[in-house]
Every structure is written in structure tokens, then in C-alpha cells.
Design a protein around this motif. Structure first.
Motif, mmCIF file in Angstrom:
data_model
loop_
_atom_site.group_PDB
_atom_site.id
_atom_site.type_symbol
_atom_site.label_atom_id
_atom_site.label_comp_id
_atom_site.label_asym_id
_atom_site.label_seq_id
_atom_site.Cartn_x
_atom_site.Cartn_y
_atom_site.Cartn_z
ATOM 1 N N HIS A 145 3.053 -7.520 -0.666
ATOM 2 C CA HIS A 145 3.673 -6.338 -0.062
ATOM 3 C C HIS A 145 2.644 -5.523 0.696
ATOM 4 C CE1 HIS A 145 7.772 -5.976 -2.142
ATOM 5 N NE2 HIS A 145 7.308 -7.184 -2.424
ATOM 6 N N THR A 152 4.671 0.774 -13.576
ATOM 7 C CA THR A 152 5.773 0.201 -12.810
ATOM 8 C C THR A 152 5.581 0.499 -11.334
ATOM 9 O OG1 THR A 152 7.124 2.206 -13.074
ATOM 10 C CG2 THR A 152 7.364 0.485 -14.746
ATOM 11 N N VAL A 153 6.375 -0.145 -10.516
ATOM 12 C CA VAL A 153 6.319 0.094 -9.077
ATOM 13 C C VAL A 153 7.667 0.627 -8.603
ATOM 14 C CG1 VAL A 153 4.565 -1.653 -8.623
ATOM 15 C CG2 VAL A 153 6.970 -2.294 -8.583
ATOM 16 N N ASP A 154 7.637 1.365 -7.525
ATOM 17 C CA ASP A 154 8.850 1.857 -6.871
ATOM 18 C C ASP A 154 9.023 1.097 -5.568
ATOM 19 O OD1 ASP A 154 9.247 3.965 -8.818
ATOM 20 O OD2 ASP A 154 7.560 4.983 -7.860
ATOM 21 N N GLN A 155 10.264 0.941 -5.149
ATOM 22 C CA GLN A 155 10.516 0.209 -3.912
ATOM 23 C C GLN A 155 10.810 1.184 -2.771
ATOM 24 O OE1 GLN A 155 14.061 -2.511 -2.248
ATOM 25 N NE2 GLN A 155 12.987 -3.487 -3.957
ATOM 26 N N TYR A 156 10.143 0.937 -1.654
ATOM 27 C CA TYR A 156 10.358 1.718 -0.436
ATOM 28 C C TYR A 156 10.730 0.738 0.678
ATOM 29 C CZ TYR A 156 7.845 5.234 -3.116
ATOM 30 O OH TYR A 156 7.457 6.106 -4.100
ATOM 31 N N SER A 193 7.590 -6.274 -11.769
ATOM 32 C CA SER A 193 7.818 -4.873 -11.411
ATOM 33 C C SER A 193 7.128 -3.921 -12.370
ATOM 34 C CB SER A 193 9.321 -4.574 -11.375
ATOM 35 O OG SER A 193 9.947 -5.335 -10.362
ATOM 36 N N THR A 214 9.639 -3.834 3.555
ATOM 37 C CA THR A 214 9.736 -3.334 2.183
ATOM 38 C C THR A 214 8.346 -3.261 1.561
ATOM 39 O OG1 THR A 214 11.951 -4.284 1.894
ATOM 40 C CG2 THR A 214 10.722 -3.768 -0.107
ATOM 41 N N TYR A 215 8.154 -2.221 0.740
ATOM 42 C CA TYR A 215 6.865 -2.015 0.086
ATOM 43 C C TYR A 215 7.138 -1.552 -1.343
ATOM 44 C CZ TYR A 215 1.847 -0.727 0.104
ATOM 45 O OH TYR A 215 0.497 -0.655 -0.128
ATOM 46 N N GLU A 216 6.748 -2.357 -2.326
ATOM 47 C CA GLU A 216 6.902 -1.977 -3.725
ATOM 48 C C GLU A 216 5.524 -1.652 -4.286
ATOM 49 O OE1 GLU A 216 9.648 -4.027 -6.341
ATOM 50 O OE2 GLU A 216 10.373 -5.224 -4.648
ATOM 51 N N ARG A 217 5.326 -0.387 -4.631
ATOM 52 C CA ARG A 217 4.005 0.065 -5.091
ATOM 53 C C ARG A 217 4.139 1.408 -5.793
ATOM 54 N NH1 ARG A 217 4.355 5.013 -2.521
ATOM 55 N NH2 ARG A 217 5.029 4.777 -0.365
ATOM 56 N N ARG A 218 3.065 1.804 -6.465
ATOM 57 C CA ARG A 218 2.971 3.152 -7.031
ATOM 58 C C ARG A 218 1.504 3.479 -7.298
ATOM 59 N NH1 ARG A 218 6.078 5.093 -12.441
ATOM 60 N NH2 ARG A 218 7.887 4.831 -11.054
#
Length: 319
Positions: free
Chosen positions: A279, A79-83, A41, A299-303
Motif C-alpha cells: 500500500h 490495527t490499520v485504517d483504510q483510506y 489488518s 487505497t491506503y491502509e495504514r495508521r
């Protein structure tokens, strides 16, 4: 057994309405902010200084000490955020879909596929909007790397000079990072303004009466790739709006392979997207008793992040 003609005459109105969906314009976020896959993450990357662009006294006399250059770098943690989004499909729709398959309808409607495509498109639009907001924010750029057009300087005006503006901006970027920009991202408004611009058309053959093509623009502007952000979003008043507004972004975008191995520490890219490998991904559908629906999730974890703010140039109010 019913004939295909009879089936079409007795179409289920619920299923038929799902066939009349809305499309979406081209997404360009990853073309401007390429994916940098990661497993965890958070990940620490080294952002290099400008030592490679400086000159040093490298002449060495026999036996003398060799010039030593200390490389500076800033270790930054990304870091990544979760959507995530869920799309419920009532069991009645799945029942009707199964019935249509039994009746051998030629255009059998896969409800599950529609649910997953919808979920992924929603996540993609959210990502596109986030990148567009970051890339069209003047605060994302180095000093002197933003040009706000107005009046006669707009590219839609007869006196507008997009070729001059973009070539000058390219030189500004080159002098800052040592590389020429290789990507031009245009909003729908910017595309219309630049392809019909008087200065642009002066580079074309006198026999061409229509607007300039993207391939012609690449040659005229000396840019390897031009992408157009046609994506739209609908606000609370049901009004369609352009995700990329009325802007254009000229940038240097490094080539990043699928595992991130092709990026060099000496590649001063404007930005990139940290994303968890694999993702966005589809969640396993589950049945919810309360709504009597199957829930399809994604779900998509990205930034997206700005890396080198001197590696791009923003043009606002182009039309």
C-alpha cells in the motif's frame, strides 16, 4: 497531416489546463514515522520495559545463584485504517488524449497517469497531515519533553537559542531512552527561523553572509538527519496552510527495513506507521455509465502510532 506548430496553435483548452497543475512540498511523515509493513489488518507487537537501562548486582560467588532479570513487555495490538479515493475522468478527455497521440503531439498527455498521480497525492497528503497532527500534539510526548517558545525565546528572535535548546533536548531524550536523537523535523517556519538565527550563525565562518545550510546545521546540532516539511493544504477559504505548522520535532528514529526485519526490540523509536504490504495501491479503473467517466481509484491502509513518548522532543511556536 497537421504540423507540430499547427497542433500547438490549436491546443485543446481542456487538455492544456490539465498541464498547469499545482505541485506539493516535501512529505516527511515516513522519515519520522517509518513504515512497519504487515500482512494482516491487525498485528500484536511487544513493547519492552526499561530493564536494559537498569543496574543490577551481577557479582557472583562460586556456586552462588546467577542474577536473574525478568523482562517486562506490553503486548499491544496495532490495527490499520483504510483510506480510499476515486478520481473520475470523463471519457471525452480520454478521447481528446487519444486524438493528440494520433497527431503525434510531442508532449502527449497521459490522462490515466494524471488521474492516478492525483489520487496518490491526495492519499499522501492525508497521511502527512495525520502524522503531523500526531507529532505536533504535546500530549504525544512524555512529561518535560515539550518546550513552548515565546517572545525572546523564539528561534526567530535575536535572543533565541536553538542550538542550546536542541542540545539540551537531545540530552533529555538520551537520559530517557539511552540513545541520542538522530532526526530533526522542521516546519517551513522553523527552518527559516533556525537558519537565520544569531546563535546558529555564531558557529559559522565570518565570511558566510547567508543562512546556515542543512549540512551545517547537522554538525552544529549534532543530528544525523534533518528533514523539512514543506507540504501545504488549502482550507475552505482557499487559504494555503503549512501541514507542519510552526513546530520542530527532535526524535530518535530506528532504521526499519522493507520487511520490518531490521528493527530491534531494543530500538526505542518515537513512532512508526503500521501499513499493509504493497500500500498504497491503484485500483483497477472501471467505467461508470451514469457519469460517462472512467473511475481511477487508490487505497491506503495504514495508521501512524506513538511507540515511546520519551524518544522525542517537541518545540512549538518557533517563529
Amino acid at each position: 497531416m497537421m504540423t507540430p506548430e499547427q497542433i500547438r496553435l490549436k491546443q485543446n483548452p481542456i487538455l492544456t489546463s490539465l498541464l498547469l497543475g499545482l505541485g506539493q512540498g516535501t512529505f516527511i511523515a515516513e522519515r519520522l514515522f517509518p513504515r512497519l509493513p504487515q500482512v494482516l489488518s491487525s498485528v500484536q507487537l511487544a513493547q519492552m520495559g526499561d530493564e536494559r537501562l537498569r543496574r543490577y548486582n551481577l557479582r557472583r560467588a562460586p556456586g552462588a545463584a546467577t542474577k536473574r532479570v525478568n523482562i517486562k513487555y506490553e503486548g499491544r495490538t496495532y490495527t490499520v485504517d483504510q483510506y480510499a479515493v476515486d478520481v473520475p475522468i470523463p471519457r471525452e478527455l480520454l478521447r481528446e488524449a487519444d486524438e493528440s497521440r494520433k497527431l503525434q503531439v510531442g508532449n502527449y498527455l497521459d490522462i490515466s497517469r494524471i488521474a492516478m498521480v492525483t489520487a496518490n497525492e491526495i492519499l499522501a497528503l492525508d497521511y502527512e497531515a495525520e502524522v503531523a497532527q500526531l507529532a505536533t500534539n504535546p500530549d504525544s510526548y512524555a512529561s518535560g519533553h515539550v518546550l513552548a517558545l515565546s517572545g525572546g525565546t523564539k528561534w526567530s528572535a535575536d535572543t533565541g537559542t536553538p542550538v542550546t535548546d536542541i542540545r539540551a533536548a537531545a540530552d533529555t531524550i538520551r537520559k530517557k531512552i539511552g540513545k541520542r536523537p538522530n532526526h530533526l523535523a522542521l516546519s517551513a517556519d522553523a527552518l527559516q527561523a533556525i537558519t537565520l538565527n544569531k546563535e546558529v550563525k555564531s558557529y559559522l565562518s565570518n565570511t558566510q553572509t547567508g543562512p546556515a545550510t542543512l549540512e551545517q546545521l547537522k554538525t552544529i546540532l549534532n543530528v544525523a538527519e534533518i528533514v523539512v516539511g514543506d507540504a501545504v493544504w488549502i482550507d475552505d477559504s482557499d487559504t494555503g496552510r503549512d501541514v507542519w505548522g510552526n513546530n520542530a520535532v527532535l526524535a530518535y528514529v530506528p532504521r526499519i527495513g522493507g520487511n520490518g526485519a531490521d528493527i530491534s526490540l531494543a530500538e526505542p523509536g518515537f513512532g512508526f506507521t503500521n501499513v499493509i504490504e504493497g500500500h498504497p495501491f491503484a485500483e483497477t479503473p472501471y467505467y461508470e455509465n451514469g457519469s460517462k467517466s472512467w473511475i481511477y481509484g487508490a487505497t491506503y491502509e495504514r495508521r501512524p502510532n506513538i511507540a515511546y513518548n520519551g524518544a522525542a522532543f517537541l518545540f512549538t511556536n518557533t517563529k
